[in-house]
Motif scaffolding. Structure first.
Motif, PDB file in Angstrom:
ATOM      1  N   PHE A 124      46.470 -50.355 -81.870  1.00 14.03           N
ATOM      2  CA  PHE A 124      47.114 -51.495 -81.218  1.00 14.03           C
ATOM      3  C   PHE A 124      46.092 -52.482 -80.653  1.00 14.03           C
ATOM      4  CE2 PHE A 124      50.776 -48.652 -81.293  1.00 14.03           C
ATOM      5  CZ  PHE A 124      51.817 -49.530 -81.558  1.00 14.03           C
ATOM      6  N   SER A 125      44.831 -52.054 -80.532  1.00 13.18           N
ATOM      7  CA  SER A 125      43.803 -52.997 -80.069  1.00 13.18           C
ATOM      8  C   SER A 125      43.583 -54.108 -81.091  1.00 13.18           C
ATOM      9  CB  SER A 125      42.491 -52.257 -79.791  1.00 13.18           C
ATOM     10  OG  SER A 125      41.989 -51.636 -80.969  1.00 13.18           O
ATOM     11  N   ILE A 126      43.976 -53.865 -82.336  1.00 13.26           N
ATOM     12  CA  ILE A 126      43.908 -54.920 -83.359  1.00 13.26           C
ATOM     13  C   ILE A 126      44.804 -56.087 -82.953  1.00 13.26           C
ATOM     14  CG2 ILE A 126      44.434 -55.486 -85.766  1.00 13.26           C
ATOM     15  CD1 ILE A 126      43.773 -52.588 -86.490  1.00 13.26           C
ATOM     16  N   VAL A 127      45.983 -55.769 -82.440  1.00  9.23           N
ATOM     17  CA  VAL A 127      46.925 -56.802 -82.001  1.00  9.23           C
ATOM     18  C   VAL A 127      46.323 -57.612 -80.861  1.00  9.23           C
ATOM     19  CG1 VAL A 127      49.237 -57.239 -81.092  1.00  9.23           C
ATOM     20  CG2 VAL A 127      48.873 -55.366 -82.713  1.00  9.23           C
ATOM     21  N   MET A 128      45.645 -56.935 -79.940  1.00  8.91           N
ATOM     22  CA  MET A 128      45.025 -57.636 -78.822  1.00  8.91           C
ATOM     23  C   MET A 128      44.002 -58.663 -79.303  1.00  8.91           C
ATOM     24  SD  MET A 128      44.495 -54.505 -76.092  1.00  8.91           S
ATOM     25  CE  MET A 128      43.575 -55.559 -74.959  1.00  8.91           C
ATOM     26  N   GLY A 129      43.160 -58.255 -80.251  1.00  9.86           N
ATOM     27  CA  GLY A 129      42.154 -59.169 -80.770  1.00  9.86           C
ATOM     28  C   GLY A 129      42.764 -60.356 -81.496  1.00  9.86           C
ATOM     29  N   VAL A 154      49.907 -69.989 -87.673  1.00 11.03           N
ATOM     30  CA  VAL A 154      49.684 -69.006 -88.736  1.00 11.03           C
ATOM     31  C   VAL A 154      49.199 -67.689 -88.145  1.00 11.03           C
ATOM     32  CG1 VAL A 154      48.361 -68.494 -90.828  1.00 11.03           C
ATOM     33  CG2 VAL A 154      49.142 -70.839 -90.373  1.00 11.03           C
ATOM     34  N   MET A 155      48.273 -67.783 -87.196  1.00 12.10           N
ATOM     35  CA  MET A 155      47.756 -66.583 -86.546  1.00 12.10           C
ATOM     36  C   MET A 155      48.850 -65.853 -85.765  1.00 12.10           C
ATOM     37  SD  MET A 155      44.638 -65.639 -87.078  1.00 12.10           S
ATOM     38  CE  MET A 155      44.473 -64.540 -85.672  1.00 12.10           C
ATOM     39  N   LEU A 156      49.753 -66.610 -85.155  1.00 14.12           N
ATOM     40  CA  LEU A 156      50.850 -65.995 -84.407  1.00 14.12           C
ATOM     41  C   LEU A 156      51.744 -65.185 -85.340  1.00 14.12           C
ATOM     42  CD1 LEU A 156      52.549 -65.581 -81.865  1.00 14.12           C
ATOM     43  CD2 LEU A 156      53.665 -67.784 -82.339  1.00 14.12           C
ATOM     44  N   ALA A 157      52.067 -65.763 -86.494  1.00 11.35           N
ATOM     45  CA  ALA A 157      52.902 -65.046 -87.469  1.00 11.35           C
ATOM     46  C   ALA A 157      52.187 -63.790 -87.964  1.00 11.35           C
ATOM     47  CB  ALA A 157      53.234 -65.968 -88.640  1.00 11.35           C
ATOM     48  N   LEU A 158      50.893 -63.911 -88.254  1.00 10.55           N
ATOM     49  CA  LEU A 158      50.119 -62.757 -88.718  1.00 10.55           C
ATOM     50  C   LEU A 158      50.063 -61.676 -87.647  1.00 10.55           C
ATOM     51  CD1 LEU A 158      48.147 -61.337 -90.676  1.00 10.55           C
ATOM     52  CD2 LEU A 158      46.296 -62.662 -89.609  1.00 10.55           C
ATOM     53  N   THR A 159      49.822 -62.078 -86.405  1.00  9.88           N
ATOM     54  CA  THR A 159      49.731 -61.119 -85.304  1.00  9.88           C
ATOM     55  C   THR A 159      51.046 -60.400 -85.097  1.00  9.88           C
ATOM     56  OG1 THR A 159      48.103 -62.551 -84.218  1.00  9.88           O
ATOM     57  CG2 THR A 159      49.116 -60.835 -82.880  1.00  9.88           C
ATOM     58  N   ALA A 160      52.147 -61.144 -85.171  1.00  6.94           N
ATOM     59  CA  ALA A 160      53.471 -60.531 -85.009  1.00  6.94           C
ATOM     60  C   ALA A 160      53.737 -59.511 -86.108  1.00  6.94           C
ATOM     61  CB  ALA A 160      54.550 -61.619 -85.012  1.00  6.94           C
ATOM     62  N   LEU A 161      53.366 -59.853 -87.346  1.00  2.00           N
ATOM     63  CA  LEU A 161      53.562 -58.933 -88.466  1.00  2.00           C
ATOM     64  C   LEU A 161      52.720 -57.661 -88.290  1.00  2.00           C
ATOM     65  CD1 LEU A 161      53.617 -61.376 -91.528  1.00  2.00           C
ATOM     66  CD2 LEU A 161      55.531 -60.007 -90.661  1.00  2.00           C
ATOM     67  N   ILE A 213      52.200 -51.919 -87.169  1.00  2.00           N
ATOM     68  CA  ILE A 213      51.565 -50.822 -86.428  1.00  2.00           C
ATOM     69  C   ILE A 213      52.588 -50.086 -85.580  1.00  2.00           C
ATOM     70  CG2 ILE A 213      49.848 -50.251 -84.655  1.00  2.00           C
ATOM     71  CD1 ILE A 213      48.161 -52.576 -85.681  1.00  2.00           C
ATOM     72  N   SER A 214      53.521 -50.830 -84.981  1.00  2.00           N
ATOM     73  CA  SER A 214      54.557 -50.210 -84.146  1.00  2.00           C
ATOM     74  C   SER A 214      55.442 -49.283 -84.967  1.00  2.00           C
ATOM     75  CB  SER A 214      55.409 -51.286 -83.473  1.00  2.00           C
ATOM     76  OG  SER A 214      54.641 -52.092 -82.607  1.00  2.00           O
ATOM     77  N   LEU A 215      55.850 -49.736 -86.140  1.00  2.00           N
ATOM     78  CA  LEU A 215      56.698 -48.898 -86.994  1.00  2.00           C
ATOM     79  C   LEU A 215      55.939 -47.657 -87.463  1.00  2.00           C
ATOM     80  CD1 LEU A 215      58.514 -51.620 -89.150  1.00  2.00           C
ATOM     81  CD2 LEU A 215      59.498 -50.219 -87.314  1.00  2.00           C
ATOM     82  N   ALA A 216      54.665 -47.841 -87.791  1.00  4.52           N
ATOM     83  CA  ALA A 216      53.872 -46.704 -88.242  1.00  4.52           C
ATOM     84  C   ALA A 216      53.694 -45.684 -87.117  1.00  4.52           C
ATOM     85  CB  ALA A 216      52.508 -47.183 -88.743  1.00  4.52           C
ATOM     86  N   TYR A 217      53.431 -46.176 -85.901  1.00  2.00           N
ATOM     87  CA  TYR A 217      53.232 -45.234 -84.793  1.00  2.00           C
ATOM     88  C   TYR A 217      54.549 -44.588 -84.381  1.00  2.00           C
ATOM     89  CZ  TYR A 217      50.553 -43.053 -81.108  1.00  2.00           C
ATOM     90  OH  TYR A 217      49.907 -42.118 -80.343  1.00  2.00           O
ATOM     91  N   LEU A 218      55.649 -45.320 -84.524  1.00  6.51           N
ATOM     92  CA  LEU A 218      56.967 -44.726 -84.268  1.00  6.51           C
ATOM     93  C   LEU A 218      57.231 -43.602 -85.266  1.00  6.51           C
ATOM     94  CD1 LEU A 218      59.677 -44.724 -82.766  1.00  6.51           C
ATOM     95  CD2 LEU A 218      60.483 -46.473 -84.392  1.00  6.51           C
ATOM     96  N   ALA A 219      56.861 -43.829 -86.531  1.00  3.84           N
ATOM     97  CA  ALA A 219      57.000 -42.782 -87.539  1.00  3.84           C
ATOM     98  C   ALA A 219      56.140 -41.576 -87.190  1.00  3.84           C
ATOM     99  CB  ALA A 219      56.624 -43.322 -88.922  1.00  3.84           C
ATOM    100  N   LYS A 220      54.950 -41.829 -86.683  1.00  2.00           N
ATOM    101  CA  LYS A 220      54.087 -40.729 -86.248  1.00  2.00           C
ATOM    102  C   LYS A 220      54.747 -39.955 -85.117  1.00  2.00           C
ATOM    103  CE  LYS A 220      49.667 -39.713 -83.997  1.00  2.00           C
ATOM    104  NZ  LYS A 220      48.317 -40.165 -83.618  1.00  2.00           N
ATOM    105  N   PHE A 221      55.358 -40.674 -84.179  1.00  2.93           N
ATOM    106  CA  PHE A 221      56.029 -40.011 -83.057  1.00  2.93           C
ATOM    107  C   PHE A 221      57.174 -39.128 -83.540  1.00  2.93           C
ATOM    108  CE2 PHE A 221      59.312 -39.919 -79.738  1.00  2.93           C
ATOM    109  CZ  PHE A 221      58.581 -39.372 -78.684  1.00  2.93           C
TER     110      PHE A 221
END
Length: 333
Positions: free
Chosen positions: A29-34, A58-65, A70-78
């Protein structure tokens, strides 16, 4: 061979996939912060220099995606590997990275204020609530433990604190000044003793592992973000206290620059993302100084920092993609 070991063996694609998911670190999730910090810095440049194009959109759309992915992947991990998530939360170092989830939401709220105010309010409200829950949980964990040692202390411990200091940046414009003061007070009063703890570790104990050296840049974030929030809380006025925040962040940056020889030797890994948000925070803070104070120094420093930030984020993004393609990320440590 147990189930976890079997999942990480390269016997087939499904097993490898499950293995990578199980070992997906919360620090992703630190990727999102950067990315979000870069988005806000670009928006500042657009406003200051009246750009006709909007790379921040453009960066906002990329960051949101990226955040959603990452959220969906970590939710799947959970769901599929809950024991790994629990192990991360009980880990003395990885525990501090959980608030990167709420910080990502808060940064997206800040970045989307001018584009999508309704979405910004929702992200800010949810992000602030989650941030408070993580702060309470992590501080309680720190207070009642049998596992934390001096060698576990590192700049990532600031992450749960920085999230609180971020809240006013969107909270004040959205009309919640008292809530913003509540969070800012938490961040400010917790940052000071933690700073003393870390300098005690730096001065009197062995240095942190080389892989974690990039996290030293996190030292820039609290005063840089604190400066931006303080200005928001004081109706855009850069007073003496604001200057103390800003110039301390600038000093920490200089202190790290003179140690460049240590950072150059660090091989690429996910902790490299720790470089990005702090540099973004200082860049944004400098844009505020340029806007409110002016002068040739800030007029030169802001474009320099913005250029460094864009190059840095681009390099780290490319290195991250290459590492993912090589299967070097989401592996056991």
């Amino acid at each position: 061979m147990n189930a976890t070991t079997a999942a990480t063996t390269p016997a087939g694609a499904p097993a490898a996939t499950h293995g990578r998911l199980a070992h997906m670190p919360i620090s992703m999730f630190s990727i999102v912060m950067g990315l979000a910090g870069t988005t806000i810095a670009l928006e500042k440049a657009e406003l200051l220099w009246a750009w006709s194009v909007s790379p921040s959109a453009v960066m906002l759309a990329l960051t949101a995606l990226v955040f959603v992915a990452i959220s969906l992947a970590y939710l799947a991990k959970f769901v599929l590997h809950r024991q790994h998530v629990i192990a991360e939360f009980n880990h003395p170092i990885r525990l501090s990275f959980f608030p990167t989830i709420s910080i990502g939401m808060l940064l997206l709220a800040i970045a989307s204020m001018s584009h999508h105010p309704g979405v910004s309010l929702y992200l800010w409200a949810v992000g602030s609530a989650v941030q408070l829950l993580f702060t309470l949980a992590i501080l309680s964990n720190w207070m009642h433990h049998e596992k934390f040692q001096v060698q576990h202390s590192n700049p990532a411990w600031f992450i749960p604190i920085v999230g609180n200091i971020l809240v006013p940046i969107a909270g004040v414009p959205l009309g919640y000044p008292e809530v913003s003061w509540f969070y800012f007070s938490i961040g400010l009063m917790m940052w000071t003793p933690l700073l003393a703890v870390l300098f005690n570790r730096f001065f009197f104990h062995p240095m942190i592992p080389s892989k974690l050296l990039p996290t030293l840049f996190i030292l820039i974030a609290p005063p840089a973000v604190g400066f931006i929030s303080w200005v928001k809380l004081h109706n855009g006025v850069v007073d003496d206290t604001a200057r103390i925040f800003y110039y301390f962040a600038l000093f920490i940056t200089l202190l790290l620059i003179v140690q460049a020889k240590y950072f150059i030797k660090v091989s690429f890994a996910l902790p490299w993302w720790a470089y990005t948000f702090p540099v973004a925070a200082l860049t944004i803070a400098t844009s505020v100084m340029l806007e409110k104070v002016g002068g040739s120094f800030f007029a030169m420093l802001f474009p320099l920092l913005l250029s460094v930030l864009v190059v840095l984020v681009s390099v780290v993004c490319v290195r991250t993609v290459i590492a993912m393609m090589r299967g070097e990320i989401c592996v056991p440590e």
